[in-house]
Design an enzyme around this catalytic site. Structure first.
Site, PDB file in Angstrom:
ATOM      1  N   CYS A  74       0.804  -1.224   0.000  1.00 34.73           N
ATOM      2  CA  CYS A  74       0.000   0.000   0.000  1.00 34.73           C
ATOM      3  C   CYS A  74       0.835   1.271   0.000  1.00 34.73           C
ATOM      4  O   CYS A  74       0.304   2.348  -0.255  1.00 34.73           O
ATOM      5  CB  CYS A  74      -0.932   0.005   1.214  1.00 34.73           C
ATOM      6  SG  CYS A  74      -2.086  -1.387   1.254  1.00 34.73           S
ATOM      7  N   ASN A 129     -10.461   0.745   2.241  1.00 37.03           N
ATOM      8  CA  ASN A 129      -9.013   0.728   2.024  1.00 37.03           C
ATOM      9  C   ASN A 129      -8.750   0.559   0.536  1.00 37.03           C
ATOM     10  O   ASN A 129      -8.864  -0.536  -0.010  1.00 37.03           O
ATOM     11  CB  ASN A 129      -8.380  -0.413   2.824  1.00 37.03           C
ATOM     12  CG  ASN A 129      -6.868  -0.463   2.677  1.00 37.03           C
ATOM     13  OD1 ASN A 129      -6.279   0.288   1.900  1.00 37.03           O
ATOM     14  ND2 ASN A 129      -6.229  -1.348   3.415  1.00 37.03           N
ATOM     15  N   HIS A 140      -2.418   6.778   5.717  1.00 38.62           N
ATOM     16  CA  HIS A 140      -2.974   5.688   4.918  1.00 38.62           C
ATOM     17  C   HIS A 140      -4.184   5.060   5.611  1.00 38.62           C
ATOM     18  O   HIS A 140      -4.090   4.613   6.758  1.00 38.62           O
ATOM     19  CB  HIS A 140      -1.906   4.630   4.668  1.00 38.62           C
ATOM     20  CG  HIS A 140      -2.440   3.355   4.093  1.00 38.62           C
ATOM     21  ND1 HIS A 140      -3.229   3.317   2.972  1.00 38.62           N
ATOM     22  CD2 HIS A 140      -2.313   2.062   4.498  1.00 38.62           C
ATOM     23  CE1 HIS A 140      -3.557   2.067   2.703  1.00 38.62           C
ATOM     24  NE2 HIS A 140      -3.020   1.290   3.620  1.00 38.62           N
ATOM     25  N   HIS A 153     -14.258   5.426   5.718  1.00 38.86           N
ATOM     26  CA  HIS A 153     -15.704   5.225   5.814  1.00 38.86           C
ATOM     27  C   HIS A 153     -16.369   5.250   4.440  1.00 38.86           C
ATOM     28  O   HIS A 153     -17.233   4.416   4.140  1.00 38.86           O
ATOM     29  CB  HIS A 153     -16.311   6.310   6.706  1.00 38.86           C
ATOM     30  CG  HIS A 153     -17.794   6.199   6.887  1.00 38.86           C
ATOM     31  ND1 HIS A 153     -18.696   6.812   6.039  1.00 38.86           N
ATOM     32  CD2 HIS A 153     -18.538   5.537   7.816  1.00 38.86           C
ATOM     33  CE1 HIS A 153     -19.914   6.548   6.437  1.00 38.86           C
ATOM     34  NE2 HIS A 153     -19.854   5.774   7.509  1.00 38.86           N
ATOM     35  N   HIS A 183      12.645   1.048   5.129  1.00 37.33           N
ATOM     36  CA  HIS A 183      12.412  -0.361   4.811  1.00 37.33           C
ATOM     37  C   HIS A 183      12.920  -1.217   5.964  1.00 37.33           C
ATOM     38  O   HIS A 183      14.087  -1.143   6.339  1.00 37.33           O
ATOM     39  CB  HIS A 183      13.131  -0.739   3.522  1.00 37.33           C
ATOM     40  CG  HIS A 183      12.497  -1.896   2.798  1.00 37.33           C
ATOM     41  ND1 HIS A 183      12.287  -3.116   3.389  1.00 37.33           N
ATOM     42  CD2 HIS A 183      12.010  -2.002   1.530  1.00 37.33           C
ATOM     43  CE1 HIS A 183      11.703  -3.930   2.517  1.00 37.33           C
ATOM     44  NE2 HIS A 183      11.524  -3.277   1.388  1.00 37.33           N
ATOM     45  N   HIS A 201      -1.678  19.681   7.591  1.00 36.54           N
ATOM     46  CA  HIS A 201      -2.617  18.616   7.247  1.00 36.54           C
ATOM     47  C   HIS A 201      -1.879  17.283   7.243  1.00 36.54           C
ATOM     48  O   HIS A 201      -0.699  17.214   6.888  1.00 36.54           O
ATOM     49  CB  HIS A 201      -3.255  18.868   5.872  1.00 36.54           C
ATOM     50  CG  HIS A 201      -3.848  20.233   5.721  1.00 36.54           C
ATOM     51  ND1 HIS A 201      -5.058  20.589   6.295  1.00 36.54           N
ATOM     52  CD2 HIS A 201      -3.392  21.337   5.075  1.00 36.54           C
ATOM     53  CE1 HIS A 201      -5.316  21.854   5.986  1.00 36.54           C
ATOM     54  NE2 HIS A 201      -4.332  22.327   5.259  1.00 36.54           N
TER      55      HIS A 201
END
Length: 647
Positions: free
Chosen positions: A375, A575, A542, A571, A454, A538
């Site tokens: 993702c 995802n 994810h 909502h 990573h 802001h």
């Protein structure tokens, strides 16, 4: 906190009985901003006769937690909410007053979470006296504590941070530290300016003649300044502008309400335990009733064929690119770099080749197709496009982020592999980046930083999101129970690198002083968490799930408004993998909150395990878009998302 005493009767003993019960060390913030610690002291004075008392412990809902600064009592007569079960099988319980109430309360509330409402009811006359006390210094107390427990308590008390400083002191500290260089140079620059103003015409003429008498020295000084300036402008990286972006809006025909999803699940899966597990996950997921799945997943059973997968890819990718071209006027021949990321669906020819064929891009276009990177691959694509734009002047880069859901439906019963079925939904985003100077006038953002972390060298991190087959041969994505802990470690590493790049000097100084203090003075000091709200306006976290958002909100000490975009995106769209960050950014814009100079922090997590983040600076005040994924529903948001939605 409220203590309710009701009933009546006479007490069966002559000696006074005093019961002291202290709540957990929970800090609550009052509407006036005062942080309090709460404890309750109950004093019972006996009368005559006999009586029995009933003890109930009830969880206090959130709306009853805030108390005023003067200690106003909160009255709540309702029982435990369904969202917060008591998990105490022995309550309510009839107790004899001669029993050890303190020991009982300590034993039964030590492992619970939250704030408790203590209700003591008797069967006869009212008690003689009772009191509820609120203290700023009260803490958890237990009779006959051992030395080890006392030492542990002292260690916790030593770790308590210093009291809050006044707002004017904080503002003054930040202003002085963040502008130290400017304030330091004000004096010398003022002195030099004053001396120059004192020079008369004769002195200026004499200075000019002295320069003419030393032409070599004068030319050398001018050449040196020009050389340094030229070297600076040549060596600095090219600015990368985000001209605009577009997000795919799924059609209403693909909508999958929770009831529909569970009905299909029951028809597909005969294992009742798996169905119940998915029901519990969906109830707590934070997903709304308008999330969408691709057409192939609406079949019973789903139809995860290669043809259906390509059809979904063409639908989401082409729709996003078409919208982007319409908004920006981008022509296919203007695309110099193409980067596509899709983690699980990697056909041949690639998705980048599919786009080149559809839009007839130039034969010398530099195309890249990223797969298997989870993702967080959306920010990896941004990083790759940025590097390419550094070496190719006057170029445009088209970045496409998506995840194809059709071929990834898990048909087995292993619980760790059922989670993606409940959380992932269809979505895509197309982003136009450019290093052309003329694009700066109409671009929305400028890319400031990209930081990639990573953790794949650690075996636990490497396998926490793992594609594999279960015992029955069904392939799917397995999510480890250690996922949140590993994500926290990856985030810590990422913000350690990000902090010095974005935090003001005042926060970096506090962090350094805290680190030195913990190393040299007291290891029990709490680590100082930098206030990233001083660096960013802001946050786009994810939308991988409610737990991910909750954990980051807690770790970064963010308010509900800071994570509103992430919760509402989860909502409304679910995802959507790597494209979720762009739905969140569009939410902020649709709310009209983006102003010139604002800085946005995008944070993504992915398999491997990776934590990547990007920082954007807004170049102009952005009006609420008239089209986009939020156009028809932004007025309804934000919505209240209960912790549990019963299906």
């Amino acid at each position: 906190m409220h203590l309710s005493i009701a009933g009546g009767g006479f007490w069966a003993f002559k000696a006074p009985l005093q019961l002291n019960y202290y709540t957990k060390q929970e800090k609550l913030t009052t509407p006036h901003g005062t942080k309090l610690r709460f404890f309750i002291r109950l004093t019972i004075r006996p009368g005559m006769g006999t009586a029995a008392a009933k003890l109930n412990l009830r969880y206090v809902p959130a709306e009853f937690r805030d108390l005023s600064e003067t200690g106003t009592q909160v009255t709540h007569t309702g029982g435990c909410t369904s969202a917060h079960p008591l998990q105490l099988s022995q309550l309510p319980l009839q107790l004899d007053l001669n029993s050890s109430w303190t020991e009982y309360l300590m034993r039964h509330t030590r492992k619970t979470v939250g704030d408790w409402l203590v209700v003591i009811e008797t069967t006869h006359l009212p008690l003689a006296s009772s009191s509820v006390l609120i203290s700023q210094t009260g803490c958890f107390s237990q009779p006959n504590q051992s030395k080890r427990k006392k030492k542990r308590r002292n260690s916790r008390m030593a770790a308590v941070p210093l009291p809050e400083f006044p707002m004017w002191a904080k503002f003054g500290y930040r202003f002085i530290v963040n502008n130290f260089v400017t304030l330091f140079l004000v004096g010398p620059m003022t002195a030099v300016g004053w001396e120059l103003l004192q020079l008369g015409p004769d002195e200026i003429t004499a200075l000019w003649r002295s320069l003419q008498q030393k032409p070599i020295e004068s030319l050398s000084a001018v050449f040196s300044v020009a050389f340094v300036a030229a070297l600076y402008f040549v060596s600095r990286p090219r600015p990368v502008y985000l001209v605009d972006y577009a997000c795919f809006k799924p059609p209403s025909t693909c909508r999958v309400p929770a009831a529909t999803f569970m009905e299909h699940t029951r028809l597909i899966n005969s294992d009742e335990k798996s169905v119940q597990f998915q029901t519990r996950i969906l109830e707590r997921s934070g997903l709304g009733e308008e999330t969408c799945l691709p057409p192939a997943n609406h079949y019973i059973p789903p139809n995860p064929t290669m043809e259906a997968s390509r059809a979904e890819a063409q639908l989401v990718i082409f729709s996003a690119i078409d919208d982007l071209m319409k908004k920006t006027g981008l022509r296919p021949k203007d695309v110099d770099v193409l980067v596509v990321n899709c983690s699980l669906f990697s056909p041949t020819p690639s998705l980048s080749a599919m786009i080149i064929n559809r839009y007839k891009l130039r034969s010398n276009v530099r195309s890249f197709n990223l797969s298997g990177m989870g993702c967080s691959a959306g920010l990896i694509s941004i990083d790759l496009a940025r590097d390419l734009l550094q070496v190719h002047p006057r170029a445009n880069a088209l970045v496409v982020s998506t995840e194809i859901i059709t071929p990834n439906f898990y048909a087995g019963n292993q619980r760790s592999m059922l989670l993606p079925n409940c959380l992932f939904r269809m979505g895509a985003a197309a982003i136009l980046l450019s290093n052309r100077r003329r694009e700066a006038g109409r671009a929305k953002y400028r890319l400031a930083h990209v930081v990639r972390t990573h953790k794949g060298a650690d075996d636990r991190a490497y396998r926490c999101v793992y594609e594999e087959e279960d015992a029955e041969g069904h392939s799917g994505i397995s999510l480890s129970k250690d996922l949140m802990a590993i994500a926290g470690e990856a985030l810590k590493s990422n913000i350690t690198t990000m902090g010095p790049l974005v935090l003001p000097m005042s926060e970096q100084l506090l962090f350094a002083l805290n680190l030195v203090g913990r190393k040299l003075l007291n290891p029990e000091w709490k680590p100082y968490i930098p206030d990233f709200k001083q660096a960013f306006d802001h946050f786009c976290i994810h939308a991988g799930g409610r737990a991910v958002i909750d954990e980051l909100q807690k770790s970064l000490q963010l308010s509900a408004e800071h994570v509103e975009a992430s919760r509402m995106t989860l909502h409304r769209f679910g995802n959507t993998s790597s494209s979720s960050l762009w739905y969140e950014l569009n939410y902020i814009e649709s709310k009209g909150r983006m102003r010139r100079g604002d800085r946005v922090w995008q944070i993504g997590f992915g398999s491997g395990f990776k934590c990547n983040s990007a920082v954007w600076k807004c170049l102009r005040t952005i009006k609420a878009p008239v089209d986009g994924p939020w156009t028809d529903c932004i007025d309804r948001y934000p919505v209240d998302i209960p912790e549990i939605v019963k299906l």
